[in-house]
Design a protein around this motif. Structure first.
Motif, PDB file in Angstrom:
ATOM      1  N   ALA A   1       1.013  -1.140  -0.043  1.00  0.00           N
ATOM      2  CA  ALA A   1      -0.147   0.017   0.296  1.00  0.00           C
ATOM      3  C   ALA A   1       0.842   1.210  -0.110  1.00  0.00           C
ATOM      4  N   PHE A   2       0.788   2.299  -0.763  1.00  0.00           N
ATOM      5  CA  PHE A   2       1.386   3.531  -0.625  1.00  0.00           C
ATOM      6  C   PHE A   2       0.349   4.745  -0.530  1.00  0.00           C
ATOM      7  N   ALA A   3       0.408   5.458   0.352  1.00  0.00           N
ATOM      8  CA  ALA A   3      -0.220   6.853   0.602  1.00  0.00           C
ATOM      9  C   ALA A   3       0.989   7.949   0.017  1.00  0.00           C
ATOM     10  N   LYS A   4      -0.730   8.996  -0.589  1.00  0.00           N
ATOM     11  CA  LYS A   4       0.587  10.283  -1.345  1.00  0.00           C
ATOM     12  C   LYS A   4       0.201  11.351  -0.304  1.00  0.00           C
ATOM     13  N   ASN A   5       1.350  11.906   0.289  1.00  0.00           N
ATOM     14  CA  ASN A   5       1.415  13.064   1.468  1.00  0.00           C
ATOM     15  C   ASN A   5       1.263  12.511   2.909  1.00  0.00           C
ATOM     16  N   VAL A   6       1.467  10.812   2.987  1.00  0.00           N
ATOM     17  CA  VAL A   6       1.109  10.958   4.069  1.00  0.00           C
ATOM     18  C   VAL A   6       2.574   9.156   4.766  1.00  0.00           C
ATOM     19  N   VAL A   7       2.766  10.080   5.624  1.00  0.00           N
ATOM     20  CA  VAL A   7       3.626   9.074   6.575  1.00  0.00           C
ATOM     21  C   VAL A   7       2.821   7.640   6.569  1.00  0.00           C
ATOM     22  N   VAL A   8       3.555   6.436   5.735  1.00  0.00           N
ATOM     23  CA  VAL A   8       3.101   5.176   6.340  1.00  0.00           C
ATOM     24  C   VAL A   8       4.054   4.588   6.720  1.00  0.00           C
ATOM     25  N   ARG A   9       3.328   3.833   8.001  1.00  0.00           N
ATOM     26  CA  ARG A   9       3.541   3.300   8.944  1.00  0.00           C
ATOM     27  C   ARG A   9       4.639   1.938   8.015  1.00  0.00           C
ATOM     28  N   GLN A  10       5.799   1.862   8.858  1.00  0.00           N
ATOM     29  CA  GLN A  10       7.149   0.822   8.601  1.00  0.00           C
ATOM     30  C   GLN A  10       6.175  -0.849   8.354  1.00  0.00           C
ATOM     31  N   GLU A  11       5.608  -0.836   9.594  1.00  0.00           N
ATOM     32  CA  GLU A  11       5.052  -2.619   9.328  1.00  0.00           C
ATOM     33  C   GLU A  11       3.966  -2.405   8.122  1.00  0.00           C
ATOM     34  N   GLN A  12       3.491  -0.891   7.593  1.00  0.00           N
ATOM     35  CA  GLN A  12       2.618  -0.926   6.851  1.00  0.00           C
ATOM     36  C   GLN A  12       3.366  -1.518   5.238  1.00  0.00           C
ATOM     37  N   GLN A  13       4.483  -0.590   5.190  1.00  0.00           N
ATOM     38  CA  GLN A  13       5.603  -0.398   4.351  1.00  0.00           C
ATOM     39  C   GLN A  13       5.536  -1.680   3.845  1.00  0.00           C
ATOM     40  N   GLU A  14       6.214  -2.699   4.502  1.00  0.00           N
ATOM     41  CA  GLU A  14       6.796  -3.908   4.547  1.00  0.00           C
ATOM     42  C   GLU A  14       5.488  -5.278   4.523  1.00  0.00           C
ATOM     43  N   ASN A  15       3.809  -5.168   4.563  1.00  0.00           N
ATOM     44  CA  ASN A  15       3.131  -5.740   4.309  1.00  0.00           C
ATOM     45  C   ASN A  15       2.768  -5.660   3.349  1.00  0.00           C
ATOM     46  N   VAL A  16       3.093  -7.176   2.298  1.00  0.00           N
ATOM     47  CA  VAL A  16       3.031  -7.292   1.075  1.00  0.00           C
ATOM     48  C   VAL A  16       1.019  -7.507   0.558  1.00  0.00           C
TER      49      VAL A  16
END
Length: 398
Positions: free
Chosen positions: A343-358
């Motif tokens: 998941a990717f969000a524009k202009n939003v700081v995405v949590r580290q666990e969300q960045q790693e969640n495939v």
């Protein structure tokens, strides 16, 4: 009592009487009436509701995986009462992590784990088959068949027709559930659903839609083109070496669905209604009132409120001299087609666990075999369509 004996008793009571029809012209009507009367006279018709529900719950709990899980589907096909009970008992893939009924392919996958599938490619007839189960290199047996897609080349684009039937992959079939369409360069794709993914969804005007309605076999199965996702592959103008970079905008899924308590829209059943009750057919509209398609429109500006998936950036391995991603053993062959989407969000700081969640991963394990693992908030149909875009030739990206 074993389930086989239960189904044998029911089928025996219904089938033995239904074969007594004398006139071929009236056999269909007679058989239906006799089957209903036979079931009413059987011991299962007088079984208390609580006891019947308990029996069906035990069957559903004991039949966990395919092919034994087909007994759950058989129970739902006995009669209307059994079907309603099974629909209440069988949980959605989001909760159970199981694919039971065909509608499960349109529902989001499990939240806590990836649902493991694989795709087999047939180069002879340009067809792709999706199966449910972990692929084992030592096994030549196919898993539970889920979906099939056939590639259709056109002068200006390429279509991938997706069907529930492996033997009838066509738009005029009752088993047609959607398609994937690419532009001429194979860099932009649009996923269409045959039925509205949510309330208020608008059908897209196209020549294929007119052809679909003209060839439709049953007037009780409304079919259309509802855009539900857009896929874009970044152009490689300078010809630099590196993996493909892709972006998926899920039109029918909100951004909040990727959060811990987020909710994604879910179809509960396939629509079956007369064309009179179906929303106005697009080919009856005049040219001035047609619904404009956003097909292959610019995807650079992210649409507010829609879930955006981007491929996870691989790292360069100095010893192997290649780009690497951690597929946890599900991918064994290096290929430019391999990818993982997060998941990717524009202009939003995405949590580290969300960045790693495939949310979706796709990779090669054999000459014509590829694994496909997906989870909430996308469905098997959406994941399959996204993976099909990776098969298409992309001259401008490589």
């Amino acid at each position: 009592m074993p389930f086989k004996s239960i189904t044998h008793d029911v089928k025996g009571e219904l089938g033995s009487i239904s074969r007594k029809g004398k006139s071929r012209s009236l056999r269909v009507v007679q058989d239906s009436l006799v089957c209903i009367n036979a079931f009413k006279q059987s011991c299962w018709a007088t079984l208390p509701y609580e006891l019947l529900r308990d029996v069906l719950m035990r069957i559903e709990a004991s039949e966990v995986t395919w092919p034994t899980r087909k007994t759950v589907v058989s129970c739902a096909g006995v009669c209307r009462n059994w079907r309603e009970i099974m629909k209440e008992i069988v949980k959605t893939p989001e909760i159970s992590g199981k694919l039971t009924f065909p509608i499960s392919l349109k529902q989001p996958g499990p939240r806590d784990s990836l649902l493991q599938c694989y795709i087999k490619r047939s180069c002879n007839n340009q067809t792709y088959y999706l199966y449910l189960c972990m692929f084992l290199a030592a096994s030549n047996e196919d898993g539970k068949f889920l979906l099939a897609a056939r590639k259709c080349r056109r002068p200006t684009c390429t279509d991938y027709i997706i069907s529930l039937n492996a033997d009838d992959v066509s738009k005029g079939s009752n088993t047609y559930i959607g398609k994937l369409r690419s532009n001429f360069l194979g860099t932009k794709f649009e996923i269409y659903d045959s039925q509205p993914p949510n309330v208020g969804a608008k059908v897209t005007k196209s020549c294929s839609t007119r052809l679909m309605y003209a060839k439709q076999i049953s007037p009780r199965v409304p079919t259309g083109n509802y855009p539900i996702a857009h896929i874009s592959y970044e152009l490689n103008v300078l010809g630099s070496r590196g993996p493909r970079r892709m972006q998926c905008i899920m039109d029918a899924i909100p951004t909040s669905s990727s959060e811990l308590e987020g909710v994604a829209p879910m179809q509960t059943e396939f629509l079956h209604s007369n064309l009179d009750t179906f929303p106005s057919l697009p080919f009856f509209r005049s040219k001035s009132t047609r619904t404009k398609s956003s097909q292959f429109g610019p995807l650079s500006s992210l649409r507010d409120g829609m879930l955006v998936l981007k491929n996870k950036a691989p790292r360069w391995h100095e010893q192997l001299q290649c780009w690497c991603l951690n597929f946890n053993g599900r991918v064994t062959v290096a290929s430019v087609k391999n990818f993982q989407l997060v998941a990717f969000a524009k202009n939003v700081v995405v949590r580290q666990e969300q960045q790693e969640n495939v949310i979706l991963q796709f990779g090669k394990v054999g000459n014509d075999v590829f694994t496909m693992d997906y989870q909430y908030p996308i469905s098997a149909f959406q994941a399959f369509a996204i993976c099909l875009s990776s098969f298409d030739t992309k001259i401008a990206c490589e």
